[in-house]
Scaffold this motif. Structure first.
Motif, short mmCIF file in Angstrom:
data_model
loop_
_atom_site.label_atom_id
_atom_site.label_comp_id
_atom_site.label_asym_id
_atom_site.label_seq_id
_atom_site.Cartn_x
_atom_site.Cartn_y
_atom_site.Cartn_z
N UNK A 22 26.37 56.22 85.33
CA UNK A 22 26.96 56.48 84.01
C UNK A 22 26.70 55.33 83.04
N UNK A 23 25.59 54.63 83.25
CA UNK A 23 25.19 53.48 82.42
C UNK A 23 26.22 52.35 82.43
N UNK A 24 27.01 52.31 83.48
CA UNK A 24 28.01 51.24 83.65
C UNK A 24 27.32 49.96 84.09
N UNK A 25 27.98 48.83 83.85
CA UNK A 25 27.40 47.55 84.28
C UNK A 25 27.26 47.46 85.80
N UNK A 26 26.16 46.85 86.21
CA UNK A 26 25.97 46.54 87.64
C UNK A 26 26.03 45.03 87.86
N UNK A 27 26.17 44.29 86.75
CA UNK A 27 26.40 42.85 86.77
C UNK A 27 27.53 42.58 85.78
N UNK A 53 7.23 40.00 87.83
CA UNK A 53 8.13 39.97 86.67
C UNK A 53 9.46 40.60 87.06
N UNK A 54 10.52 40.19 86.36
CA UNK A 54 11.84 40.78 86.59
C UNK A 54 12.75 40.43 85.42
N UNK A 55 13.75 41.26 85.22
CA UNK A 55 14.76 41.01 84.20
C UNK A 55 16.03 41.75 84.56
N UNK A 56 17.16 41.04 84.44
CA UNK A 56 18.46 41.65 84.69
C UNK A 56 19.14 41.89 83.34
N UNK A 57 19.53 43.12 83.11
CA UNK A 57 20.31 43.51 81.94
C UNK A 57 21.67 43.94 82.52
N UNK A 58 22.70 44.00 81.72
CA UNK A 58 24.02 44.27 82.28
C UNK A 58 24.10 45.56 83.09
N UNK A 59 23.46 46.63 82.59
CA UNK A 59 23.61 47.92 83.27
C UNK A 59 22.33 48.42 83.96
N UNK A 60 21.31 47.59 84.00
CA UNK A 60 20.08 47.96 84.71
C UNK A 60 19.23 46.71 84.97
N UNK A 61 18.18 46.90 85.75
CA UNK A 61 17.22 45.81 85.94
C UNK A 61 15.83 46.37 86.14
N UNK A 62 14.85 45.51 85.89
CA UNK A 62 13.43 45.83 86.06
C UNK A 62 12.83 44.84 87.05
#
Length: 182
Positions: A22-27, A53-62
């Motif tokens: 539900x697009x909630x934060x995972x961090x 490469x990597x990036x953490x966003x509050x509700x997802x990551x790459x």
């Protein structure tokens, strides 16, 4: 209708995206991020998986990964299960943390590798987590800071990315940063 099978082949570069349910934060805080990054680094080394490469966003990551010894599905199961269990225990919650299964896109290394690195590393800037490239240079929750020499992630192949810009690290970092700014 059944899900389509993934291409889970050793040696293939894959862009992995994971979103919170539900697009909630995972961090929720830096402790969550640090625990995740520590788990990621250990798994990269243990499984012989390359991270470019990597990036953490509050509700997802790459993640931009190239499995070398262990299939991506096994790597991701260990990473996601570990994070979900730790997150749920720490924040006294139960239930699913992630939306569906992770999304993985098989990528041709040339000419897309550098474009993917740029796309992934600019995510915190696009999401408003940092205001400019100077802040991104030091942002600890993105592989860009590792390439710039301001952070560390065991298993991130900085030399493989930087070598595409120059043979010397200093010149390569400057050229990479110009490439990112473009």
């Amino acid at each position: 209708m059944p899900r389509t099978a993934r291409l889970d082949i050793i040696g293939i570069l894959q862009h992995v995206i994971v979103r919170g349910i539900e697009r909630r934060p995972i961090f929720l805080d830096d402790d969550d991020r640090l625990t995740f990054i520590n788990r990621l680094g250990k798994l990269l080394e243990k499984t012989g998986t390359d991270c470019l490469a990597w990036a953490l966003i509050n509700n997802h990551f790459h993640l931009l990964l190239r499995p070398r010894q262990t299939k991506l599905s096994i790597f991701m199961r260990r990473l996601l299960t570990g994070h979900a269990v730790t997150f749920n225990l720490r924040h006294k919650r139960v239930g699913h943390l992630f939306q569906n299964r992770y999304k993985s896109i098989v990528c041709e290394e040339e000419p897309y590798l550098l474009e993917l690195v740029r796309y992934i590393h600019l995510n915190p800037l696009r999401a408003g987590l940092v205001k400019n490239l100077a802040e991104l240079d030091r942002y600890p929750w993105c592989g860009h800071a590792v390439l710039m020499g301001k952070a560390e992630l065991p298993g991130q192949l900085t030399e493989e990315v930087l070598s595409r810009f120059d043979r010397t690290t200093g010149k390569a970092r400057r050229a990479y940063r110009v490439f990112l700014a473009d």
